[in-house]
Design an enzyme around this catalytic site. Sequence first.
Site, short mmCIF file in Angstrom:
data_model
loop_
_atom_site.label_atom_id
_atom_site.label_comp_id
_atom_site.label_asym_id
_atom_site.label_seq_id
_atom_site.Cartn_x
_atom_site.Cartn_y
_atom_site.Cartn_z
N VAL A 90 1.13 6.71 0.74
CA VAL A 90 2.50 6.69 0.66
C VAL A 90 2.88 5.43 -0.37
O VAL A 90 2.69 4.29 0.13
CB VAL A 90 3.56 6.78 2.09
CG1 VAL A 90 4.72 6.58 1.72
CG2 VAL A 90 3.37 7.87 2.72
N PRO A 91 3.00 5.53 -1.71
CA PRO A 91 2.51 4.45 -2.46
C PRO A 91 3.88 3.42 -2.53
O PRO A 91 4.38 3.26 -3.67
CB PRO A 91 2.50 5.28 -3.89
CG PRO A 91 3.38 6.72 -3.47
CD PRO A 91 3.20 6.94 -2.34
N CYS A 92 3.92 2.67 -1.70
CA CYS A 92 5.00 1.42 -1.66
C CYS A 92 4.60 0.62 -2.71
O CYS A 92 5.35 -0.30 -2.97
CB CYS A 92 4.85 0.79 -0.17
SG CYS A 92 3.40 0.70 0.40
N HIS A 93 3.18 0.51 -3.28
CA HIS A 93 3.10 -0.45 -4.06
C HIS A 93 3.45 -0.30 -5.55
O HIS A 93 3.47 -1.11 -6.40
CB HIS A 93 1.20 -0.47 -4.41
CG HIS A 93 0.57 1.06 -4.70
ND1 HIS A 93 0.50 1.77 -3.90
CD2 HIS A 93 0.32 1.33 -5.90
CE1 HIS A 93 -0.04 2.81 -4.52
NE2 HIS A 93 0.19 2.59 -5.77
#
Length: 173
Positions: free
Chosen positions: A127-130
Amino acid sequence: MQHKTHTVIGSPVGPLTLVATDGIVSGLYMHEHLHMPPRETFGRRDEGAFDDAVTQLEAYFAGERTDFTVLVAMAGTPFQRRVWDALREIPYGETITYGQLADRIGRPTAARAVGLANGKNPISIIVPCHRVVGADGALTGYAGGLATKRHLLALEAGVDSRRTNGDRGSASY
């Protein structure tokens, strides 16, 4: 009662701890992860319970995968889950600001709350919070550390640039 298991794998950004609840990935934590639950809550270690997630992560780090299809179970408030669902809609290799993410979930004045929810994302990378940056494009806080965020964004930018330069075949890394 929920059944939890975990494993630890190596990666280019250091050890990653994968946690599953009832067989579904419910956590992916970096070695020095802010907001990581106590390790004793991860359940017993089970190397074989994460084959699909490990294969997908290895392909991601090799530049061969741009999205994840592994099932995830994210425990959080309804607002947090809305933010986390919206994170999964950010295309690979792209970034958006906290304000843009707030707009996407219909809460244009909630950029700060979106940032807090983003920081509590329990399933980093998948889950690409970056992919969320500050209003001026600066890299701001990341639960796995700014060096890790920088590495993930550079990985995605590098893979993306190879694809847009006409190399549509499989690449060697």
